[in-house]
Write a protein that holds these residues in place. Structure first.
Motif, PDB file in Angstrom:
ATOM      1  N   TYR A 122       0.814  -1.216   0.000  1.00  0.00           N
ATOM      2  CA  TYR A 122       0.000   0.000   0.000  1.00  0.00           C
ATOM      3  C   TYR A 122       0.845   1.262   0.000  1.00  0.00           C
ATOM      4  O   TYR A 122       0.313   2.363  -0.164  1.00  0.00           O
ATOM      5  CB  TYR A 122      -0.949  -0.011   1.200  1.00  0.00           C
ATOM      6  N   SER A 123       2.162   1.129   0.166  1.00  0.00           N
ATOM      7  CA  SER A 123       3.023   2.303   0.021  1.00  0.00           C
ATOM      8  C   SER A 123       3.003   2.821  -1.413  1.00  0.00           C
ATOM      9  O   SER A 123       3.412   3.951  -1.675  1.00  0.00           O
ATOM     10  CB  SER A 123       4.461   1.963   0.425  1.00  0.00           C
ATOM     11  N   ALA A 124       2.536   1.993  -2.354  1.00  0.00           N
ATOM     12  CA  ALA A 124       2.413   2.460  -3.738  1.00  0.00           C
ATOM     13  C   ALA A 124       1.477   3.659  -3.832  1.00  0.00           C
ATOM     14  O   ALA A 124       1.642   4.535  -4.698  1.00  0.00           O
ATOM     15  CB  ALA A 124       1.895   1.328  -4.631  1.00  0.00           C
ATOM     16  N   PHE A 125       0.499   3.733  -2.923  1.00  0.00           N
ATOM     17  CA  PHE A 125      -0.448   4.845  -2.971  1.00  0.00           C
ATOM     18  C   PHE A 125       0.152   6.134  -2.416  1.00  0.00           C
ATOM     19  O   PHE A 125      -0.517   7.167  -2.410  1.00  0.00           O
ATOM     20  CB  PHE A 125      -1.717   4.480  -2.203  1.00  0.00           C
ATOM     21  N   LEU A 126       1.392   6.086  -1.940  1.00  0.00           N
ATOM     22  CA  LEU A 126       2.079   7.328  -1.583  1.00  0.00           C
ATOM     23  C   LEU A 126       2.262   8.214  -2.812  1.00  0.00           C
ATOM     24  O   LEU A 126       2.234   9.442  -2.713  1.00  0.00           O
ATOM     25  CB  LEU A 126       3.449   7.018  -0.971  1.00  0.00           C
ATOM     26  N   VAL A 127       2.468   7.589  -3.962  1.00  0.00           N
ATOM     27  CA  VAL A 127       2.753   8.345  -5.175  1.00  0.00           C
ATOM     28  C   VAL A 127       1.753   8.084  -6.287  1.00  0.00           C
ATOM     29  O   VAL A 127       1.757   8.796  -7.293  1.00  0.00           O
ATOM     30  CB  VAL A 127       4.175   8.015  -5.691  1.00  0.00           C
ATOM     31  N   ALA A 128       0.902   7.081  -6.141  1.00  0.00           N
ATOM     32  CA  ALA A 128       0.007   6.681  -7.226  1.00  0.00           C
ATOM     33  C   ALA A 128      -1.448   6.919  -6.860  1.00  0.00           C
ATOM     34  O   ALA A 128      -1.862   6.706  -5.715  1.00  0.00           O
ATOM     35  CB  ALA A 128       0.218   5.204  -7.576  1.00  0.00           C
ATOM     36  N   ASP A 129      -2.209   7.367  -7.863  1.00  0.00           N
ATOM     37  CA  ASP A 129      -3.670   7.470  -7.706  1.00  0.00           C
ATOM     38  C   ASP A 129      -4.332   6.124  -7.923  1.00  0.00           C
ATOM     39  O   ASP A 129      -5.334   5.806  -7.292  1.00  0.00           O
ATOM     40  CB  ASP A 129      -4.239   8.472  -8.719  1.00  0.00           C
ATOM     41  N   ARG A 130      -3.775   5.355  -8.845  1.00  0.00           N
ATOM     42  CA  ARG A 130      -4.362   4.061  -9.204  1.00  0.00           C
ATOM     43  C   ARG A 130      -3.255   3.038  -9.376  1.00  0.00           C
ATOM     44  O   ARG A 130      -2.189   3.347  -9.928  1.00  0.00           O
ATOM     45  CB  ARG A 130      -5.168   4.198 -10.498  1.00  0.00           C
ATOM     46  N   VAL A 131      -3.494   1.834  -8.899  1.00  0.00           N
ATOM     47  CA  VAL A 131      -2.531   0.742  -9.001  1.00  0.00           C
ATOM     48  C   VAL A 131      -3.224  -0.457  -9.622  1.00  0.00           C
ATOM     49  O   VAL A 131      -4.322  -0.852  -9.190  1.00  0.00           O
ATOM     50  CB  VAL A 131      -1.953   0.365  -7.616  1.00  0.00           C
ATOM     51  N   VAL A 132      -2.574  -1.015 -10.638  1.00  0.00           N
ATOM     52  CA  VAL A 132      -3.084  -2.215 -11.303  1.00  0.00           C
ATOM     53  C   VAL A 132      -2.063  -3.331 -11.122  1.00  0.00           C
ATOM     54  O   VAL A 132      -0.880  -3.151 -11.421  1.00  0.00           O
ATOM     55  CB  VAL A 132      -3.340  -1.961 -12.802  1.00  0.00           C
ATOM     56  N   VAL A 133      -2.523  -4.477 -10.620  1.00  0.00           N
ATOM     57  CA  VAL A 133      -1.652  -5.619 -10.367  1.00  0.00           C
ATOM     58  C   VAL A 133      -2.092  -6.773 -11.254  1.00  0.00           C
ATOM     59  O   VAL A 133      -3.216  -7.267 -11.117  1.00  0.00           O
ATOM     60  CB  VAL A 133      -1.690  -6.045  -8.885  1.00  0.00           C
ATOM     61  N   SER A 134      -1.204  -7.184 -12.166  1.00  0.00           N
ATOM     62  CA  SER A 134      -1.459  -8.370 -12.989  1.00  0.00           C
ATOM     63  C   SER A 134      -0.566  -9.483 -12.468  1.00  0.00           C
ATOM     64  O   SER A 134       0.644  -9.290 -12.328  1.00  0.00           O
ATOM     65  CB  SER A 134      -1.149  -8.090 -14.456  1.00  0.00           C
ATOM     66  N   THR A 135      -1.139 -10.645 -12.198  1.00  0.00           N
ATOM     67  CA  THR A 135      -0.360 -11.714 -11.581  1.00  0.00           C
ATOM     68  C   THR A 135      -0.755 -13.061 -12.153  1.00  0.00           C
ATOM     69  O   THR A 135      -1.913 -13.302 -12.480  1.00  0.00           O
ATOM     70  CB  THR A 135      -0.547 -11.703 -10.052  1.00  0.00           C
ATOM     71  N   LYS A 136       0.264 -13.907 -12.257  1.00  0.00           N
ATOM     72  CA  LYS A 136       0.070 -15.273 -12.790  1.00  0.00           C
ATOM     73  C   LYS A 136       0.851 -16.238 -11.904  1.00  0.00           C
ATOM     74  O   LYS A 136       2.059 -16.139 -11.759  1.00  0.00           O
ATOM     75  CB  LYS A 136       0.593 -15.356 -14.224  1.00  0.00           C
ATOM     76  N   SER A 137       0.135 -17.121 -11.269  1.00  0.00           N
ATOM     77  CA  SER A 137       0.756 -18.124 -10.420  1.00  0.00           C
ATOM     78  C   SER A 137       0.995 -19.404 -11.221  1.00  0.00           C
ATOM     79  O   SER A 137       0.153 -19.788 -12.047  1.00  0.00           O
ATOM     80  CB  SER A 137      -0.140 -18.422  -9.211  1.00  0.00           C
ATOM     81  N   PRO A 138       2.141 -20.074 -11.004  1.00  0.00           N
ATOM     82  CA  PRO A 138       2.358 -21.343 -11.719  1.00  0.00           C
ATOM     83  C   PRO A 138       1.381 -22.429 -11.279  1.00  0.00           C
ATOM     84  O   PRO A 138       1.290 -23.473 -11.933  1.00  0.00           O
ATOM     85  CB  PRO A 138       3.804 -21.700 -11.346  1.00  0.00           C
TER      86      PRO A 138
END
Length: 793
Positions: free
Chosen positions: A216-232
């Motif tokens: 959540y420290s990403a919201f220190l500088v970002a208005d919006r955060v997108v996380v794309s993830t792929k698990s094996p």
């Protein structure tokens, strides 16, 4: 607790009155159904339903994946049949975090510096890679999609976008909900706990994030955060999307083949308007060098590069024709241009120097690391590379600089940024206020890396604990060992250079750190009455002491010259006793805090009751009888200026001296306290204490005053001589006269009496002038009859 009947619930749901304002913000939905006395009972919670229809009252709410907002509300409306309800009792409420408020705390309060967002996200990526590497030991299928383990960062400075991609373990849909949908839920902490509980978890795993708020420290500088993830472990790729001020998030399956990644996680940060400067590649490179340089996985950044090449250029026709006439050979003009292109560049070192075996690291490597890390241009005087194991484990490299820092006084400013703290190779902070090193050792530079250091949730504030105190003790001990090594070096100039730069720091340590007096004292250096050109140590002083000498003598003054010429030294020099010269303002306080060295007490020779080891009680008794009356007479004349008048055992050539009380300030300390900007004059009068006027009975002045005392104690010249003697003793003993003008007047008066007619010519004989000019006057001679010597008249 009051319960609502089914009929009452229907009435409330249909109501548009006062209750409607609660449903406009949140909708009450049933947590569970139960039948009591033939009626279904409901317990209601306030949950976020923005943009959704009111759920059916019989539908169960999945609380596991839902944010709660505000306080828990339970209906207190009475049933229609109040007589059948139990008596009213106090209701029990549970505290619940409001997500929007908690997010605001994370963004605005938890972290003190915005730029740490990159450190936190890189640490999370490193954890994902570490976790994959550990799990692949028992399940090699996890690495089948992509074997390379790395972190890649790409920026778009025009649009303010940062993309961080790792090829780690990735997340399934459920893991996205558990790890990113719940604030302060740490997947790393759960994994470490699972390893701890597992029987076959014998390896040491340096996973970094354990707080669950790093993402959540990403919201220190970002208005919006997108996380794309792929698990094996999953065939599908999912996208998590959230905004800084929103109380909800979305999770969806990523069906766009162009966005698919083989394995791992890709974070896309859409920066705020004021923070788009973080999207510059140079800024990212700088933050990586500072915080994540020693992460154990390679970090690549998308950088603009260039190479030079020769290209042909079109010539001007006139110049081309001229060139053809000058040279028949055909030549084509070219110029050098820089071709730009973008490519991945490795931005970190995978092996920090402090993790290497000290036997494999050369002095040049240590010096190069020192210069590069602390922006120094001179090689350090000494370095120490060590590993501490046992109750507290950490690795460290410490350095003693060649020169002191310029531009600020490190003694009064402990925040020197000289100690860089790493936790599991991730830089945490270099801004400490004495937690790891005491103030007087703030000049020591180095790095400290620990795997189990107690930090707060933002990692930037070191928590006071037993582990920190143990670390501090061991670091201080190693620093002293390093300094002691310099002092024992064959090259004496090395320690002289160290003392010139950092001697005041060690003297401050005598005042602030009583626990380490035994380590500090051998490192101190002073001038002495037998070594005015070269400083000596306390060990050298003790070695030169006389067999009968019991104490270490010292005198504090403002310079070697004034210390050398003071009357306090006269008898000690005759007895060949060495005296330390404390000429630095901090010296006297430092020595007073040491009190003793190797069972030898420090004695100020300007204080009363000085014992030189040659006391003769019989002689002292005779002197007191002979000069007792003189002492009383002088004391009566001086009054309250002195506490007493005594016979001195420290003078040989001076008539008198003024010594300070045993527990009061010395003349040097009184001078220093008067010079303080915020000095308190009331305390100055209190600490000035008593002054003792000591006289030398063998001096001619004292003998003459003794004769005056016995003949006429009211003689004005004798009394003025006593006053002048006191004033002279005041100056020669290092004190400041209260009335310098009056002292000057007394000196001028005595000089006038002493010099009267000494160099004046004898008076000339006046002769009568002749009446006639040019003719000398005839003088008549007087005839004297001769007289025999034995003739009586």
């Amino acid at each position: 607790m009051h319960r609502l009947s089914r009929r009452s619930v229907s009435t409330i749901l249909r109501s548009t009155g006062s209750a409607s304002r609660y449903w406009s913000a949140a909708t009450a939905v049933p947590l569970s159904d139960s039948v009591v006395d033939g009626e279904a009972k409901f317990r209601w919670y306030s949950v976020s339903t923005t943009g959704r229809e009111i759920p059916n009252k019989t539908k169960q709410l999945n609380l596991k994946h839902t944010y709660f907002l505000g306080t828990r509300y339970e209906s207190t409306a009475a049933e229609s049949d109040s007589s059948s309800s139990p008596p009213s009792v106090g209701e029990k409420y549970e505290y619940q975090a409001e997500v929007s408020r908690l997010m605001d705390l994370i963004v605005n309060s938890l972290y003190s510096n915005k730029e740490v967002f990159l450190r936190e996200l890189i640490s999370n990526a490193s954890d994902a890679l570490d976790k994959l590497r550990f799990l692949s030991v028992t399940d090699s299928e996890l690495l089948k999609d992509a074997a390379e383990l790395d972190i890649r960062i790409q920026t778009d400075k025009d649009n303010g976008i940062i993309t961080i991609t790792d090829s780690g373990i990735g997340m399934t849909r459920q893991e996205l909900i558990d790890c990113l949908g719940t604030i302060a839920q740490s997947g790393t902490a759960k994994f470490l706990q699972a390893l701890k509980d597992s029987k076959d978890a014998g390896a040491d795993n340096n996973l970094i994030g354990q707080f669950g708020v790093g993402f959540y420290s990403a919201f220190l500088v970002a208005d919006r955060v997108v996380v794309s993830t792929k698990s094996p472990r999953s065939d599908k790729q999912y996208v998590w999307e959230g905004e800084a001020n929103a109380s909800s998030y979305t999770i969806r399956e990523d069906t766009d083949p162009e966005n698919h990644i083989p394995r791992g996680t890709r974070l896309t940060l859409y920066l705020k308007r004021d923070d788009k400067g973080f999207a510059h590649p140079e800024r990212i490179q700088k933050l990586l060098k500072n915080y994540s340089q020693f992460v154990s996985f390679p970090i690549y950044t998308w950088q603009e590069k260039g190479y030079t090449k020769e290209v042909e250029v079109d010539e001007d026709p006139a110049e081309a024709k001229k060139d053809e006439q000058d040279d028949t050979t055909e030549k084509k003009k070219t110029k050098t241009v820089v071709e730009k292109y973008w490519d991945w560049e490795l931005s970190n070192e995978t092996q920090p120097i402090w993790l290497r075996n000290p036997k494999e690291v050369s002095t040049e490597d240590y010096n190069e690391f020192y210069k590069k890390t602390f922006n120094e241009y001179l090689e350090p005087l000494a370095s120490s590379h060590f590993t501490t194991e046992g109750e507290v484990e950490f690795r460290s490299i410490l350095y003693v600089p060649a020169i002191a820092s310029t531009g600020k006084d490190d003694i009064v400013n402990p925040k020197t940024k000289n100690i860089r703290l790493y936790v599991k190779r991730v830089f945490i902070s270099d801004d400490f206020d004495g937690e790891l090193f005491p103030r007087y050792l703030s000049f020591v530079k180095g790095v400290v890396d620990s795997n189990d250091l107690p930090l707060n949730v933002s990692r930037e504030i070191l928590q006071e604990s037993r582990i920190v105190r143990i670390m501090r003790k061991r670091l201080v001990r190693k620093a002293f060992d390093m300094i002691l090594g310099i002092s024992m070096s064959e090259n004496r100039e090395d320690y002289e250079k160290f003392w010139d730069n950092f001697g005041k720091h060690l003297k401050l340590g005598c005042i602030e750190d009583r626990e380490n007096h035994k380590r500090i004292a051998p490192l101190l250096r002073f001038f002495s009455s037998q070594s005015e050109e070269e400083m000596i140590s306390l060990d050298e002083y003790v070695e030169n002491m006389k067999p009968e000498q019991k104490d270490i003598y010292y005198i504090a003054s403002d310079s070697i010259t004034s210390a050398r010429s003071t009357p306090f030294l006269e008898r000690l020099l005759e007895k060949d006793l060495e005296v330390l010269f404390l000429v630095d303002p901090i010296d006297e306080i430092a020595i007073q805090n040491l009190k003793s060295y190797k069972e030898k007490n420090f004695v100020d020779i300007t204080k009363e009751d000085l014992d030189l080891g040659d006391k003769n009680e019989e002689k002292e008794k005779i002197m007191k009888q002979e000069f007792g009356q003189t002492c009383d007479w002088i004391k009566k004349r001086l009054g309250d200026k002195v506490a007493s008048v005594q016979i001195s055992n420290r003078l040989s050539s001076s008539p008198c001296v003024l010594v300070s009380g045993k527990f009061g300030w010395s003349a040097n300390m009184e001078r220093l306290m008067k010079s303080q900007t915020v000095g308190d004059m009331s305390s100055l009068e209190f600490m000035r204490g008593r002054r003792v006027f000591e006289i030398n009975p063998e001096h001619e002045i004292i003998k003459n005053l003794t004769a005056a005392c016995r003949s006429n104690q009211d003689d004005e010249d004798a009394l003025r001589a006593v006053d002048l003697l006191y004033d002279a003793a005041l100056v020669s003993s290092g004190y400041t006269p209260e009335d310098p003008a009056q002292l000057g007047g007394k000196i001028y008066e005595m000089m006038g009496m002493a010099l009267s007619g000494k160099w004046s010519p004898p008076p000339e004989v006046q002769h009568p002038v002749s009446s006639q000019p040019g003719i000398p006057e005839i003088l008549e001679a007087e005839v004297v009859e001769p007289v025999q010597a034995d003739e009586q008249k």
